[in-house]
Design a protein around this motif. Structure first.
Motif, short mmCIF file in Angstrom:
data_model
loop_
_atom_site.label_atom_id
_atom_site.label_comp_id
_atom_site.label_asym_id
_atom_site.label_seq_id
_atom_site.Cartn_x
_atom_site.Cartn_y
_atom_site.Cartn_z
N ASP A 124 0.82 -1.21 0.00
CA ASP A 124 0.00 0.00 0.00
C ASP A 124 0.85 1.27 0.00
O ASP A 124 0.34 2.38 -0.16
N ALA A 125 2.17 1.11 0.19
CA ALA A 125 3.06 2.28 0.23
C ALA A 125 3.03 3.02 -1.10
O ALA A 125 3.04 2.40 -2.16
N ARG A 126 3.01 4.34 -1.03
CA ARG A 126 2.98 5.17 -2.24
C ARG A 126 4.36 5.76 -2.49
O ARG A 126 4.60 6.95 -2.31
N ASP A 127 5.27 4.91 -2.92
CA ASP A 127 6.65 5.35 -3.16
C ASP A 127 7.13 4.97 -4.55
O ASP A 127 8.31 5.04 -4.85
N PHE A 128 6.18 4.56 -5.42
CA PHE A 128 6.55 4.20 -6.78
C PHE A 128 6.43 5.43 -7.66
O PHE A 128 5.36 6.04 -7.74
N ALA A 129 7.50 5.79 -8.33
CA ALA A 129 7.50 6.98 -9.17
C ALA A 129 6.90 6.64 -10.54
O ALA A 129 7.36 5.73 -11.22
N ALA A 130 5.86 7.39 -10.92
CA ALA A 130 5.22 7.23 -12.24
C ALA A 130 6.01 8.03 -13.27
O ALA A 130 6.81 8.91 -12.93
N PRO A 131 5.82 7.75 -14.57
CA PRO A 131 6.54 8.50 -15.60
C PRO A 131 6.32 10.01 -15.52
O PRO A 131 7.20 10.78 -15.93
N ASP A 132 5.14 10.45 -15.01
CA ASP A 132 4.89 11.89 -14.92
C ASP A 132 5.44 12.51 -13.64
O ASP A 132 5.22 13.70 -13.37
N GLY A 133 6.15 11.72 -12.84
CA GLY A 133 6.76 12.24 -11.62
C GLY A 133 5.90 12.07 -10.38
O GLY A 133 6.41 12.29 -9.27
N SER A 134 4.66 11.70 -10.53
CA SER A 134 3.79 11.52 -9.36
C SER A 134 4.12 10.21 -8.66
O SER A 134 4.80 9.34 -9.21
N ARG A 135 3.62 10.08 -7.42
CA ARG A 135 3.84 8.87 -6.64
C ARG A 135 2.60 7.98 -6.68
O ARG A 135 1.49 8.45 -6.48
N LYS A 136 2.83 6.70 -6.95
CA LYS A 136 1.72 5.76 -7.07
C LYS A 136 1.86 4.67 -6.01
O LYS A 136 2.96 4.38 -5.54
N GLN A 137 0.74 4.10 -5.68
CA GLN A 137 0.74 2.94 -4.80
C GLN A 137 1.47 1.79 -5.49
O GLN A 137 1.37 1.60 -6.70
N ARG A 138 2.23 1.02 -4.72
CA ARG A 138 3.01 -0.07 -5.31
C ARG A 138 2.12 -1.04 -6.08
O ARG A 138 2.42 -1.42 -7.21
N LEU A 139 1.02 -1.47 -5.46
CA LEU A 139 0.16 -2.46 -6.12
C LEU A 139 -0.47 -1.89 -7.38
O LEU A 139 -0.60 -2.59 -8.39
N ALA A 140 -0.83 -0.58 -7.36
CA ALA A 140 -1.43 0.03 -8.55
C ALA A 140 -0.43 0.05 -9.70
O ALA A 140 -0.78 -0.24 -10.85
N ALA A 141 0.83 0.39 -9.39
CA ALA A 141 1.85 0.39 -10.44
C ALA A 141 2.08 -1.02 -10.98
O ALA A 141 2.22 -1.24 -12.19
N VAL A 142 2.09 -2.00 -10.08
CA VAL A 142 2.28 -3.39 -10.50
C VAL A 142 1.13 -3.84 -11.40
O VAL A 142 1.34 -4.48 -12.43
N ARG A 143 -0.11 -3.49 -11.02
CA ARG A 143 -1.27 -3.88 -11.83
C ARG A 143 -1.17 -3.32 -13.24
O ARG A 143 -1.47 -4.01 -14.22
N ASP A 144 -0.75 -2.05 -13.36
CA ASP A 144 -0.67 -1.44 -14.69
C ASP A 144 0.36 -2.14 -15.56
O ASP A 144 0.10 -2.46 -16.74
N VAL A 145 1.53 -2.38 -14.99
CA VAL A 145 2.61 -2.99 -15.78
C VAL A 145 2.30 -4.46 -16.09
O VAL A 145 2.47 -4.92 -17.22
N VAL A 146 1.82 -5.20 -15.10
CA VAL A 146 1.52 -6.62 -15.30
C VAL A 146 0.38 -6.80 -16.30
O VAL A 146 0.37 -7.73 -17.10
N GLY A 147 -0.60 -5.86 -16.26
CA GLY A 147 -1.70 -5.94 -17.23
C GLY A 147 -1.20 -5.87 -18.66
O GLY A 147 -1.66 -6.63 -19.52
N ASP A 148 -0.25 -4.95 -18.91
CA ASP A 148 0.33 -4.87 -20.26
C ASP A 148 1.13 -6.12 -20.60
O ASP A 148 1.12 -6.60 -21.74
N PHE A 149 1.82 -6.67 -19.62
CA PHE A 149 2.61 -7.88 -19.85
C PHE A 149 1.70 -9.06 -20.21
O PHE A 149 1.99 -9.81 -21.14
N VAL A 150 0.61 -9.20 -19.46
CA VAL A 150 -0.32 -10.30 -19.73
C VAL A 150 -0.93 -10.16 -21.13
O VAL A 150 -1.06 -11.13 -21.87
N ALA A 151 -1.31 -8.93 -21.49
CA ALA A 151 -1.91 -8.70 -22.81
C ALA A 151 -0.96 -9.09 -23.94
O ALA A 151 -1.39 -9.51 -25.02
N GLY A 152 0.34 -8.98 -23.69
CA GLY A 152 1.32 -9.32 -24.72
C GLY A 152 1.67 -10.79 -24.79
O GLY A 152 2.48 -11.19 -25.63
N ARG A 153 1.06 -11.60 -23.93
CA ARG A 153 1.34 -13.04 -23.94
C ARG A 153 0.24 -13.81 -24.65
O ARG A 153 -0.03 -14.97 -24.33
#
Length: 332
Positions: free
Chosen positions: A107-136
């Motif tokens: 739940d920690a919000r220490d993940f830096a987004a491309p726009d410089g904002s801070r995101k929740q770790r799980l939210a950042a993971v969901r976004d990246v993993v979603g794109d990874f799954v779509a590419g498989r």
């Protein structure tokens, strides 16, 4: 294109001629009267005696019809079929299991987004993993989430849309506040037991140290290696943090090393995206290609024609016989 499934059946076409030539004619015995002085009686009557046994001849139409029906039936037995264009199907040659940490520290919000904002770790993971799954596309994937315990969200499936949707519905703490790395690996091993594919890949993402497993992560990794499971580990979070929220990079490295996989560390969203891109390079999608031509049987066509031809011939011969009988009756 039309082809024959069993073309050698056509060798039966001359069989009726061979039977006719090699076998003697069919004979039947009938009762008869013997007359003394038969020859004198015929001479007196002015008649010429004929042979007592004769071979009856068939009507030409009957012979032609029988030959055509036989040819059509032999053609049907040869299995004519329409062969379609080649169809290629790709099936997965490797199964992939995603194990995502959803413990309280995610739940920690220490993940830096491309726009410089801070995101929740799980939210950042969901976004990246979603794109990874779509590419498989074409792979079979399963989803495991773990905290104090590990839970199978989806078994191995090629419905990647469902995997993405269920990952998007996960929330921090749903599986408990602690981290059970070893249990997550053990659940992945049991998930792979239903797979008949030899190449198996587990992607394990965590931001903490193991505090709740019944089996140590290292022992679980050794079992996974014996079962042919390759593990790629991803560490996220702050390794300098003390306590349970400190990511145990050494354990993640050891897990990957024991299974012949690879270890990565991601400190922001861009780095996490690069990690999954690197995994795609190290473990590209593998498929088995199956190619076949659809075939549709056409045997019903010659069989239907033979039936129609036979019925039409029988109807014609029966009608002609009736007309002749009627003509003879009228002449008398």
């Amino acid at each position: 294109m039309i082809s024959l499934g069993q073309p050698w059946i056509l060798l039966l076409l001359p069989l009726p001629l061979l039977v006719r030539w090699l076998l003697p004619p069919h004979r039947e015995q009938e009762s008869a009267l013997r007359f003394p002085f038969f020859r004198r009686m015929t001479e007196a009557a002015g008649a010429e005696p004929r042979a007592g046994a004769v071979i009856l001849s068939r009507p030409v139409l009957s012979v032609i019809t029988a030959a055509l029906c036989w040819a059509l039936l032999v053609l049907a037995l040869a299995r004519p079929e329409r062969v379609g264009a080649p169809i290629t199907i790709e099936t997965a040659a490797r199964d992939v299991v995603l194990a995502i940490d959803i413990s309280g520290s995610m739940d920690a919000r220490d993940f830096a987004a491309p726009d410089g904002s801070r995101k929740q770790r799980l939210a950042a993971v969901r976004d990246v993993v979603g794109d990874f799954v779509a590419g498989r596309e074409g792979d079979r994937m399963a989803l495991i989430v773990f905290g104090s315990a590990a839970y199978l969200q989806t078994p191995l499936t090629d419905d990647l849309q469902t995997v993405t949707e269920l990952l998007g519905r996960t929330e921090v703490g749903m599986a408990g506040p602690h981290t059970a790395l070893g249990d997550a690996i053990g659940l992945a091993i049991r998930t792979f037991e239903s797979s008949e594919i030899d190449q198996r890949l587990l992607i394990l993402l965590s931001d903490g140290s193991d505090t709740a497993s019944r089996m140590s992560p290292i022992n679980a990794a050794e079992i996974a290696a014996d079962r042919g499971v390759e593990i790629y580990t991803i560490g996220v979070g702050d390794p300098d943090t003390t306590g349970e929220n400190r990511v145990d990079l050494a354990t993640l490295q050891a897990i990957a090393a024991r299974t012949g996989g690879a270890y990565f560390f991601a400190e922001d969203e861009a780095a996490l995206d690069a990690v999954y891109a690197r995994i795609d390079e190290l473990a590209p999608r593998e498929t088995e290609t199956l190619s076949f031509r659809p075939r549709r049987s056409l045997a019903w066509v010659p069989m239907g024609l033979a039936a129609l031809l036979g019925l039409a011939s029988l109807a014609y011969l029966s009608l002609r016989q009736r007309l002749r009988a009627r003509g003879r009756a009228e002449a008398v």
